[in-house]
Design a protein around this motif. Structure first.
Motif, PDB file in Angstrom:
ATOM      1  N   UNK A 210       0.860  -1.070  -0.004  1.00  0.00           N
ATOM      2  CA  UNK A 210      -0.098   0.024  -0.125  1.00  0.00           C
ATOM      3  C   UNK A 210       0.775   1.265   0.196  1.00  0.00           C
ATOM      4  N   UNK A 211       0.484   2.272  -0.939  1.00  0.00           N
ATOM      5  CA  UNK A 211       1.241   3.399  -0.821  1.00  0.00           C
ATOM      6  C   UNK A 211       0.262   4.494  -1.135  1.00  0.00           C
ATOM      7  N   UNK A 212       0.180   5.775  -0.059  1.00  0.00           N
ATOM      8  CA  UNK A 212      -0.549   6.931  -0.264  1.00  0.00           C
ATOM      9  C   UNK A 212       0.099   7.714  -1.143  1.00  0.00           C
ATOM     10  N   UNK A 213      -0.435   8.103  -2.422  1.00  0.00           N
ATOM     11  CA  UNK A 213       0.063   8.968  -3.411  1.00  0.00           C
ATOM     12  C   UNK A 213       0.457  10.337  -2.871  1.00  0.00           C
ATOM     13  N   UNK A 214      -0.214  10.894  -1.701  1.00  0.00           N
ATOM     14  CA  UNK A 214      -0.169  12.077  -1.287  1.00  0.00           C
ATOM     15  C   UNK A 214       1.109  12.233  -0.444  1.00  0.00           C
ATOM     16  N   UNK A 215       1.614  11.234  -0.023  1.00  0.00           N
ATOM     17  CA  UNK A 215       2.773  11.155   1.085  1.00  0.00           C
ATOM     18  C   UNK A 215       4.126  11.502   0.517  1.00  0.00           C
ATOM     19  N   UNK A 216       4.533  11.278  -0.646  1.00  0.00           N
ATOM     20  CA  UNK A 216       5.566  11.792  -0.983  1.00  0.00           C
ATOM     21  C   UNK A 216       5.887  12.617  -2.511  1.00  0.00           C
ATOM     22  N   UNK A 217       6.860  13.412  -2.522  1.00  0.00           N
ATOM     23  CA  UNK A 217       6.947  14.372  -3.421  1.00  0.00           C
ATOM     24  C   UNK A 217       7.282  13.662  -4.841  1.00  0.00           C
ATOM     25  N   UNK A 256      -5.058   8.345  -5.591  1.00  0.00           N
ATOM     26  CA  UNK A 256      -4.359   8.446  -6.951  1.00  0.00           C
ATOM     27  C   UNK A 256      -4.594   9.923  -7.496  1.00  0.00           C
ATOM     28  N   UNK A 257      -5.616  10.471  -7.006  1.00  0.00           N
ATOM     29  CA  UNK A 257      -5.759  11.911  -7.844  1.00  0.00           C
ATOM     30  C   UNK A 257      -4.827  12.878  -6.996  1.00  0.00           C
ATOM     31  N   UNK A 258      -3.950  12.655  -6.173  1.00  0.00           N
ATOM     32  CA  UNK A 258      -2.711  13.376  -5.749  1.00  0.00           C
ATOM     33  C   UNK A 258      -1.665  13.026  -6.458  1.00  0.00           C
ATOM     34  N   UNK A 259      -1.569  12.061  -7.333  1.00  0.00           N
ATOM     35  CA  UNK A 259      -0.217  11.842  -8.132  1.00  0.00           C
ATOM     36  C   UNK A 259      -0.185  13.054  -9.205  1.00  0.00           C
ATOM     37  N   UNK A 260       0.905  13.370  -9.439  1.00  0.00           N
ATOM     38  CA  UNK A 260       1.122  14.283 -10.417  1.00  0.00           C
ATOM     39  C   UNK A 260       0.740  13.790 -11.740  1.00  0.00           C
ATOM     40  N   UNK A 261       0.443  14.773 -12.873  1.00  0.00           N
ATOM     41  CA  UNK A 261       0.012  14.220 -14.115  1.00  0.00           C
ATOM     42  C   UNK A 261       1.158  13.619 -15.009  1.00  0.00           C
ATOM     43  N   UNK A 262       2.445  14.008 -14.656  1.00  0.00           N
ATOM     44  CA  UNK A 262       3.730  13.726 -15.406  1.00  0.00           C
ATOM     45  C   UNK A 262       3.877  12.156 -14.893  1.00  0.00           C
ATOM     46  N   UNK A 293      -6.723   1.083  -6.824  1.00  0.00           N
ATOM     47  CA  UNK A 293      -6.448   2.723  -6.523  1.00  0.00           C
ATOM     48  C   UNK A 293      -7.710   3.100  -5.647  1.00  0.00           C
ATOM     49  N   UNK A 294      -7.439   4.281  -5.094  1.00  0.00           N
ATOM     50  CA  UNK A 294      -8.561   4.738  -4.486  1.00  0.00           C
ATOM     51  C   UNK A 294      -8.496   6.227  -4.363  1.00  0.00           C
TER      52      UNK A 294
END
Length: 468
Positions: A210-217, A256-262, A293-294
Motif C-alpha cells: 500500500x502506498x499513499x500517493x499524497x505522502x511523497x513528492x 491516486x488523484x494526488x499523483x502528478x500528471x507527469x 486504486x482509491x
C-alpha cells in the motif's frame, strides 16, 4: 530566556506548530510549509486533533520523541533533526524546539515549534522503515507478507442494500487481473474494501503493498514506484520499486488523484504493457501486479478539475466500487455504535452499555462529514470519560453538542415515541430552516442539506411544506 538556554539553536523560522496536553493528546496542529499544504488538505489536519501524539506519528518511538520527553521531564528540548512519519505515511525530518507549559509546578502540556529540513535523501532512507510501520512489520520491505493485511469482508459492518451489493460485486471481481477503483468520501472504509478484495483473491498469499500517493513528492515517488539503479541521481542505489516488490500480488495506490500528471503518464505505460523500467536503467522488467486504486472524490470531478488524466482513469477503473457515505446508510449507525462500544469496552476496560435516546437521535440527524471514522472517534472519545452506564450528550465532543443545540428534541416523555416519528419531525424542521436560509430556492437548500434536489422536492411534498 529559553533561547539563551540553547547556545547552538539554529531555527531561523518555523513552519509547524504543535500543541499537546499533558496526556499527549494533540489540541492544535498547523503546518505552513507548501510541501505539506499542497497535498494535505485541511480536513486531514483536523483528523490530528484529539489523537494521541504517538497515534498520529506511529513511526516515532516514545523515547525518541521530543514531545513525550518534554512532557515527562518538564524542561525545554532542542533537537537538530528528528526523522519520523505520520499516520498517512508522510516522512518528516524536522528541527524542533519543544517547550513545556507549566503552571504552579505542574506540566499541563507542551508546545513544539518545528522547521522542516527534509531532504530527498532523508525521504529515500526513511522509506523502507515508513512502509514497515504502515504494514505493521519490521525489516526489509521485500519481506512484507500476508500478516500485514488484516481485513476481510466479514469486517465490513453493514445492512445497507447498496453496501451489501458492493460486497457481492467485490467478491465476484476479486480474482480478476483487471484494475479496480474504489472511491468514496474520507472515512467510508476504502482500504477496508481493498484489503478484503486482496484477502478474498487467489493472490492472498502474495504481497500486498500500500502506498499513499499524497505522502511523497514527485521526484522521489518515481523511484519508489519504479525503482532505481546506482548513480541515476544523487544518492540513488540499486533498488526495487513497488511494482517489483508487489510482483504476483496487489499494489494499492491510495489518493491516486494526488499523483502528478507527469507521473500518471508513466504509470499508464506500466498498466498497459505490464513492464517497469527502473530510473537510469535500459532494461524492462515484466511484472504481474493487480493494481487497486482509491480516491476520496467523485472521479468525474477529479477529471474535470485535472486531478487525474482521463486515459489513466479509464485504465484504473476497469471495475469500480462507490462506497456509500454514512449519512446515506443510517440503518448502519446503531450497528456500528454497538461494534465500537464492544471494541472500546475491551480496549479501555469500560462497561458502557449504550448511548442515550437523545444521543441516538442526534446520531441519526447529524450529517457525519467524517463518516465511519468520525463516528468511531466520537465513541472512543466519549468512552474515555465514561466508565460504565450510558453515553450522554455531555460526553460528546463540543462541536457535536453545539450541533445538538440547533436541533429540536422532544422532552423525556415524547422521546419514548417511535424513533422514525421523532426523526421526521426533526427532518421537517431542518428542511424548513434550509429553505428559509436559501430564500425559498430548492437547489440552494438541497446543497445546504447535502442531498439531491429531487430528494428534497420529494420531502417537501411528503411533509406538505409551503415554500414562500
Amino acid at each position: 530566556m529559553i533561547i539563551r538556554k540553547f547556545k547552538n539553536i539554529d531555527i531561523d523560522y518555523v513552519d509547524g506548530i504543535l500543541i499537546v496536553d499533558n496526556t499527549g493528546k494533540i489540541v492544535h496542529s498547523v503546518r505552513y510549509n507548501p510541501r505539506f499544504n499542497e497535498n494535505a488538505k485541511e480536513k486531514e489536519y483536523r483528523d490530528f486533533i484529539n489523537k494521541n501524539y504517538l497515534e498520529a506519528y506511529p513511526g516515532l518511538e516514545a523515547e525518541e520523541s521530543t514531545i513525550i520527553n518534554c512532557l515527562k521531564d518538564g524542561v525545554p528540548i532542542y533537537k537538530k533533526n528528528q526523522v519520523f512519519c505520520d499516520y498517512e505515511g508522510r516522512v518528516y525530518n524536522t528541527q524542533n524546539l519543544t517547550i513545556p507549559i507549566i503552571r504552579r509546578g505542574k506540566v499541563l502540556g507542551a508546545i513544539e515549534l518545528s522547521k522542516d529540513i527534509t531532504s530527498i535523501q532523508d525521504l529515500s532512507e526513511a522509506f523502507e522503515n515508513v512502509e514497515s510501520v504502515k504494514a505493521g512489520t519490521t525489516g526489509d520491505i521485500s519481506k512484507k507478507n500476508i500478516a500485514s493485511v488484516k481485513y476481510s469482508f466479514e469486517d465490513i459492518i453493514t445492512k445497507n442494500d447498496e453496501m451489501l451489493e458492493n460486497i457481492e460485486k467485490a467478491k465476484l471481481i476479486a480474482d480478476s487481473p483487471s484494475s479496480i477503483l474504489v472511491y468514496g468520501e474520507t472515512g467510508t472504509g476504502k482500504e477496508l474494501f481493498v484489503q478484503s478484495i486482496h484477502n478474498y483473491s487467489s493472490r492472498r498469499n502474495r504481497p500486498f503493498i500500500a502506498q499513499n500517493c499524497a505522502a511523497l513528492p514527485e521526484n522521489l515517488f518515481e523511484s519508489i514506484l519504479f525503482g532505481s539503479v546506482k548513480g541515476s541521481f544523487t544518492g540513488a542505489m540499486d533498488k526495487q520499486g513497488l511494482f517489483e516488490i508487489a510482483n504476483g500480488g496487489t499494489l494499492f495506490l491510495d489518493e491516486i488523484n494526488s499523483m502528478s500528471m507527469n507521473l500518471q503518464a508513466k504509470l499508464l505505460r506500466v498498466l498497459q504493457d505490464g513492464v517497469v523500467r527502473r530510473i537510469g536503467d535500459s532494461k524492462d522488467r515484466k511484472v504481474d501486479v493487480r493494481v487497486i486504486s482509491a480516491m476520496n472524490m467523485d472521479p468525474m470531478e477529479a477529471i474535470n478539475k485535472r486531478y487525474i488524466r482521463e486515459d489513466i482513469f479509464y485504465r484504473l477503473s476497469v471495475m469500480s466500487i462507490k462506497l456509500v457515505p454514512l449519512r446515506k446508510r443510517k440503518e448502519d449507525i446503531l450497528l456500528l455504535v454497538r461494534y465500537f462500544l464492544k471494541k472500546y469496552n475491551t480496549l479501555l476496560k469500560r462497561y458502557v452499555k449504550r448511548i442515550s435516546k437523545e444521543v441516538e437521535t442526534l446520531f441519526f440527524v447529524y450529517h457525519w462529514p467524517g463518516n465511519i471514522r468520525e463516528l468511531q472517534h466520537v465513541i472512543e472519545g466519549a468512552m474515555n470519560i465514561v466508565k460504565d452506564g450510558i453515553i450522554e450528550m455531555k460526553h460528546l465532543p463540543v462541536y457535536l453538542s453545539e450541533t445538538a443545540e440547533n436541533i429540536y428534541f422532544y422532552d423525556e416523555e415524547e422521546v419514548t415515541q417511535p424513533l422514525n416519528d421523532v426523526i421526521e419531525v426533526i427532518e421537517k424542521k431542518m428542511i424548513i430552516k434550509a429553505l428559509e436560509k436559501a430564500g425559498g430556492n430548492v437547489s440552494k437548500a438541497a446543497k445546504f442539506l447535502d442531498i439531491p434536489r429531487q430528494t428534497l422536492q420529494y420531502k417537501i411534498i411528503k411533509y406538505n411544506i409551503l415554500i414562500e
